[in-house]
Write a protein that holds these residues in place. Structure first.
Motif, PDB file in Angstrom:
ATOM      1  N   ALA A   1     112.807  18.984 -52.364  1.00 20.88           N
ATOM      2  CA  ALA A   1     111.553  18.275 -52.118  1.00 20.88           C
ATOM      3  C   ALA A   1     111.266  17.266 -53.222  1.00 20.88           C
ATOM      4  O   ALA A   1     110.826  16.140 -52.944  1.00 20.88           O
ATOM      5  CB  ALA A   1     110.405  19.279 -52.012  1.00 20.88           C
ATOM      6  N   LEU A   2     111.529  17.632 -54.480  1.00 19.86           N
ATOM      7  CA  LEU A   2     111.305  16.711 -55.599  1.00 19.86           C
ATOM      8  C   LEU A   2     112.284  15.546 -55.568  1.00 19.86           C
ATOM      9  O   LEU A   2     111.919  14.406 -55.881  1.00 19.86           O
ATOM     10  CB  LEU A   2     111.413  17.468 -56.924  1.00 19.86           C
TER      11      LEU A   2
ATOM     12  N   ASN B   1     113.663  14.241 -52.857  1.00 15.64           N
ATOM     13  CA  ASN B   1     113.216  13.360 -51.774  1.00 15.64           C
ATOM     14  C   ASN B   1     111.992  12.563 -52.185  1.00 15.64           C
ATOM     15  O   ASN B   1     111.850  11.386 -51.824  1.00 15.64           O
ATOM     16  CB  ASN B   1     112.914  14.174 -50.523  1.00 15.64           C
ATOM     17  N   LEU B   2     111.087  13.187 -52.962  1.00 11.14           N
ATOM     18  CA  LEU B   2     109.914  12.470 -53.441  1.00 11.14           C
ATOM     19  C   LEU B   2     110.306  11.344 -54.386  1.00 11.14           C
ATOM     20  O   LEU B   2     109.765  10.232 -54.313  1.00 11.14           O
ATOM     21  CB  LEU B   2     108.958  13.439 -54.137  1.00 11.14           C
ATOM     22  N   LYS B   3     111.262  11.592 -55.276  1.00  5.71           N
ATOM     23  CA  LYS B   3     111.733  10.555 -56.193  1.00  5.71           C
ATOM     24  C   LYS B   3     112.352   9.389 -55.426  1.00  5.71           C
ATOM     25  O   LYS B   3     112.152   8.225 -55.769  1.00  5.71           O
ATOM     26  CB  LYS B   3     112.750  11.144 -57.171  1.00  5.71           C
TER      27      LYS B   3
ATOM     28  N   TYR C   1     100.754  12.406 -55.345  1.00  5.10           N
ATOM     29  CA  TYR C   1     102.090  12.570 -54.767  1.00  5.10           C
ATOM     30  C   TYR C   1     102.189  13.953 -54.138  1.00  5.10           C
ATOM     31  O   TYR C   1     101.729  14.947 -54.722  1.00  5.10           O
ATOM     32  CB  TYR C   1     103.165  12.422 -55.832  1.00  5.10           C
TER      33      TYR C   1
ATOM     34  N   ALA D   1     104.998  16.528 -52.693  1.00 12.27           N
ATOM     35  CA  ALA D   1     106.412  16.881 -52.544  1.00 12.27           C
ATOM     36  C   ALA D   1     106.502  18.137 -51.687  1.00 12.27           C
ATOM     37  O   ALA D   1     106.012  19.189 -52.074  1.00 12.27           O
ATOM     38  CB  ALA D   1     107.059  17.109 -53.903  1.00 12.27           C
TER      39      ALA D   1
ATOM     40  N   SER E   1     109.190  20.142 -48.599  1.00 15.05           N
ATOM     41  CA  SER E   1     110.515  20.129 -47.975  1.00 15.05           C
ATOM     42  C   SER E   1     110.444  20.101 -46.461  1.00 15.05           C
ATOM     43  O   SER E   1     111.421  19.763 -45.798  1.00 15.05           O
ATOM     44  CB  SER E   1     111.322  21.347 -48.422  1.00 15.05           C
TER      45      SER E   1
ATOM     46  N   ARG F   1     111.133  16.789 -44.467  1.00 12.98           N
ATOM     47  CA  ARG F   1     111.541  15.696 -45.348  1.00 12.98           C
ATOM     48  C   ARG F   1     113.053  15.596 -45.421  1.00 12.98           C
ATOM     49  O   ARG F   1     113.755  16.605 -45.434  1.00 12.98           O
ATOM     50  CB  ARG F   1     111.011  15.910 -46.770  1.00 12.98           C
TER      51      ARG F   1
ATOM     52  N   HIS G   1     110.089  10.254 -45.038  1.00 12.48           N
ATOM     53  CA  HIS G   1     109.090  10.715 -46.009  1.00 12.48           C
ATOM     54  C   HIS G   1     107.680  10.584 -45.438  1.00 12.48           C
ATOM     55  O   HIS G   1     107.002   9.586 -45.664  1.00 12.48           O
ATOM     56  CB  HIS G   1     109.184   9.886 -47.301  1.00 12.48           C
TER      57      HIS G   1
ATOM     58  N   GLU H   1     103.591  11.102 -48.326  1.00 15.71           N
ATOM     59  CA  GLU H   1     103.956  11.567 -49.666  1.00 15.71           C
ATOM     60  C   GLU H   1     103.264  10.817 -50.787  1.00 15.71           C
ATOM     61  O   GLU H   1     103.176  11.318 -51.890  1.00 15.71           O
ATOM     62  CB  GLU H   1     105.479  11.467 -49.857  1.00 15.71           C
TER      63      GLU H   1
END
Length: 216
Positions: free
Chosen positions: A5-6, A8-10, A170, A172, A174, A177, A182, A185
């Motif tokens: 999840a992190l 994908n957020l980045k 933000y 984050a 899963s 995602r 996304h 987010e």
């Protein structure tokens, strides 16, 4: 799941949020070549529509901008034997007056500022806009340019429930995602970005881009 999840957020924050396109559509060589203008953000009190109308007022009054004119064809003559003041471009239009009155403009140059999708249709579609047709290098450039989709979702709250001084939120997660998908987010805290305006509502703006923007 938390690590994924992190990651994908980045990807969303550092790639998709800047370019608007999913990471698998961004150039490896030039994907981060975009620039941001210096200076802060400003709030247009009359809205962008009112701002554009204000700028256009003197142009409309002087007849520089012609509304309700449908361009039928753009014909060019590349010969240089016409001398100074010769017309090298002829633009044929139909007026939206109920009679389809034809009007012709002639000039030395013509700047075409069409949206990319319309330009593609006019350059290579069934009804060609340009005569003679655009060159192959120009057509290839038009066809290879990418179009991204971006939307904004605005949420207004009666009170500010987030910490004071927070500029972005933000999320984050899963669930659903992927590296190219996304949903919901990235949120801008509008009241913080326009904190000089004491009447600004408690608003969060979600920026929706990439594959998710096509469905939202």
């Amino acid at each position: 799941n938390e690590v994924l999840a992190l990651v994908n957020l980045k990807i969303c924050v550092y790639y998709e949020s800047w370019e608007g396109a999913p990471i698998n559509k961004i150039s490896v060589q030039h994907g981060l070549d975009g620039t941001e203008l210096s200076g802060g953000d400003a709030e247009v009190s009359c809205g962008y529509g009112g701002f554009i109308r204000k700028l256009a007022e003197p142009l409309l009054q002087d007849g520089v901008v012609r509304l309700n004119h449908k361009v039928i064809s753009v014909m060019s003559n590349d010969s240089e034997d016409g001398g100074v003041g010769s017309s090298r471009v002829t633009v044929r239009c139909e007026m939206n007056d109920g009679y389809q009155t034809e009007i012709i403009f002639r000039a030395k140059f013509c700047i075409v500022a069409l949206p990319l999708g319309v330009l593609r249709q006019g350059a290579t579609g069934r009804e060609q806009l340009f005569s003679p047709p655009l060159s192959q290098p120009i057509n290839r450039a038009i066809q290879s340019l990418g179009i991204t989709v971006a939307n904004k979702l605005t949420l207004s709250f009666p009170t500010r429930w987030w910490a004071e001084g927070t500029g972005w939120l933000y999320i984050a997660a899963s669930h659903e995602r992927t590296p190219t998908f996304h949903p919901f987010e990235l949120f801008l805290v509008e009241s913080e970005s326009t904190k000089d305006n004491p009447t600004t509502a408690n608003v969060l703006v979600c920026y929706i881009r990439g594959e998710f923007a096509k469905q939202a």
